[in-house]
Design a protein around this motif. Structure first.
Motif, PDB file in Angstrom:
ATOM      1  N   UNK A 152      95.803  18.972 143.833  1.00  0.00           N
ATOM      2  CA  UNK A 152      95.015  19.718 143.019  1.00  0.00           C
ATOM      3  C   UNK A 152      94.903  20.994 142.995  1.00  0.00           C
ATOM      4  N   UNK A 153      95.091  21.662 144.174  1.00  0.00           N
ATOM      5  CA  UNK A 153      95.104  23.103 144.499  1.00  0.00           C
ATOM      6  C   UNK A 153      96.582  23.411 143.421  1.00  0.00           C
ATOM      7  N   UNK A 154      97.670  22.666 143.869  1.00  0.00           N
ATOM      8  CA  UNK A 154      98.843  23.106 143.094  1.00  0.00           C
ATOM      9  C   UNK A 154      98.683  23.138 141.735  1.00  0.00           C
ATOM     10  N   UNK A 157      97.037  26.575 140.782  1.00  0.00           N
ATOM     11  CA  UNK A 157      97.544  27.867 141.000  1.00  0.00           C
ATOM     12  C   UNK A 157      98.993  27.513 140.111  1.00  0.00           C
ATOM     13  N   UNK A 158      99.410  26.404 139.670  1.00  0.00           N
ATOM     14  CA  UNK A 158     100.456  26.395 138.701  1.00  0.00           C
ATOM     15  C   UNK A 158     100.090  27.043 137.233  1.00  0.00           C
ATOM     16  N   UNK A 159      98.572  26.542 136.950  1.00  0.00           N
ATOM     17  CA  UNK A 159      98.353  26.998 135.773  1.00  0.00           C
ATOM     18  C   UNK A 159      98.089  28.660 135.925  1.00  0.00           C
ATOM     19  N   UNK A 160      97.867  29.348 136.894  1.00  0.00           N
ATOM     20  CA  UNK A 160      97.699  30.648 137.109  1.00  0.00           C
ATOM     21  C   UNK A 160      99.102  31.383 137.221  1.00  0.00           C
ATOM     22  N   UNK A 161      99.876  30.996 137.874  1.00  0.00           N
ATOM     23  CA  UNK A 161     101.294  31.286 138.114  1.00  0.00           C
ATOM     24  C   UNK A 161     102.351  30.520 137.572  1.00  0.00           C
ATOM     25  N   UNK A 162     102.531  30.403 136.316  1.00  0.00           N
ATOM     26  CA  UNK A 162     103.769  29.635 135.946  1.00  0.00           C
ATOM     27  C   UNK A 162     105.059  29.672 136.357  1.00  0.00           C
ATOM     28  N   UNK A 184     104.677  30.296 145.701  1.00  0.00           N
ATOM     29  CA  UNK A 184     104.831  31.663 145.311  1.00  0.00           C
ATOM     30  C   UNK A 184     106.203  31.955 144.676  1.00  0.00           C
ATOM     31  N   UNK A 185     106.437  33.275 145.031  1.00  0.00           N
ATOM     32  CA  UNK A 185     107.926  33.685 144.535  1.00  0.00           C
ATOM     33  C   UNK A 185     108.421  34.416 145.832  1.00  0.00           C
ATOM     34  N   UNK A 186     109.434  35.231 145.470  1.00  0.00           N
ATOM     35  CA  UNK A 186     110.066  35.936 146.662  1.00  0.00           C
ATOM     36  C   UNK A 186     109.409  36.807 147.514  1.00  0.00           C
ATOM     37  N   UNK A 187     107.965  37.116 146.782  1.00  0.00           N
ATOM     38  CA  UNK A 187     107.622  38.303 147.440  1.00  0.00           C
ATOM     39  C   UNK A 187     106.035  38.087 148.092  1.00  0.00           C
ATOM     40  N   UNK A 230      94.139  28.122 132.515  1.00  0.00           N
ATOM     41  CA  UNK A 230      93.307  27.404 133.320  1.00  0.00           C
ATOM     42  C   UNK A 230      92.383  26.339 132.562  1.00  0.00           C
ATOM     43  N   UNK A 231      91.834  26.866 131.512  1.00  0.00           N
ATOM     44  CA  UNK A 231      90.886  26.000 130.572  1.00  0.00           C
ATOM     45  C   UNK A 231      91.770  24.804 129.999  1.00  0.00           C
ATOM     46  N   UNK A 232      92.997  24.960 129.802  1.00  0.00           N
ATOM     47  CA  UNK A 232      93.874  23.892 129.258  1.00  0.00           C
ATOM     48  C   UNK A 232      94.207  22.956 130.216  1.00  0.00           C
ATOM     49  N   UNK A 233      94.101  23.340 131.481  1.00  0.00           N
ATOM     50  CA  UNK A 233      94.713  22.329 132.730  1.00  0.00           C
ATOM     51  C   UNK A 233      93.051  21.752 133.330  1.00  0.00           C
ATOM     52  N   UNK A 234      92.090  22.129 132.566  1.00  0.00           N
ATOM     53  CA  UNK A 234      90.860  21.339 132.747  1.00  0.00           C
ATOM     54  C   UNK A 234      89.829  22.109 133.922  1.00  0.00           C
TER      55      UNK A 234
END
Length: 139
Positions: A16-18, A21-26, A49-52, A92-96
């Motif tokens: 659920x956390x993923x 945060x996947x919605x926030x940071x695609x 995350x990413x490389x940074x 985020x709203x589209x992800x519920x």
């Protein structure tokens, strides 16, 4: 120079956390994951995350997060700066996920608050000025 590399969040439900945060940071991805033990209790963990920068998320949490309307010691919220606040809200709203709290009415920024599935309050802010002195002004 010092910069924040990661935040470590102890939660109950990694999937659920993923999703949040996947919605926030695609553009982020699962950098690594595994399982182990922490203070005598088994846990699963992943780095998203990413490389940074990334979020370290592990699932050995017990109990509930602090009452955000109360005065207990603990994390109040953390914030991310975006250049597209409307896009973050839409994903985020589209992800519920629902908006938790509206931000401040300001000429210099737009912001909004969401609760992630573990109950951490996350602020998203889009600055409308490059002047750091005005960014947190109530103007």
């Amino acid at each position: 120079m010092i910069q924040l590399e990661h935040v470590n969040l102890v939660v109950k439900d990694i999937p659920e956390m993923l999703k949040f945060y996947q919605a926030v940071f695609p553009h982020w991805y699962v950098r690594d994951e595994g399982h182990g033990e922490w203070s005598g209790k088994p846990r699963n963990w992943l780095h998203f995350g990413d490389e940074y920068q990334y979020l370290a998320i592990s699932d050995h949490g017990e109990g509930e997060n602090r009452d955000l309307s109360g005065h207990q010691v603990g994390l109040a919220h953390f914030a991310y700066v975006t250049h597209d606040l409307d896009g973050v809200i839409a994903r985020l709203t589209e992800a519920g996920f629902e908006i938790y709290q509206n931000g401040t009415d300001s000429s210099y920024r737009k912001n909004i608050y969401f609760l992630d599935p573990a109950g951490f309050e996350v602020e998203f802010v889009e600055y409308l000025t490059d002047d750091p002195k005005l960014r947190n002004s109530d103007g």
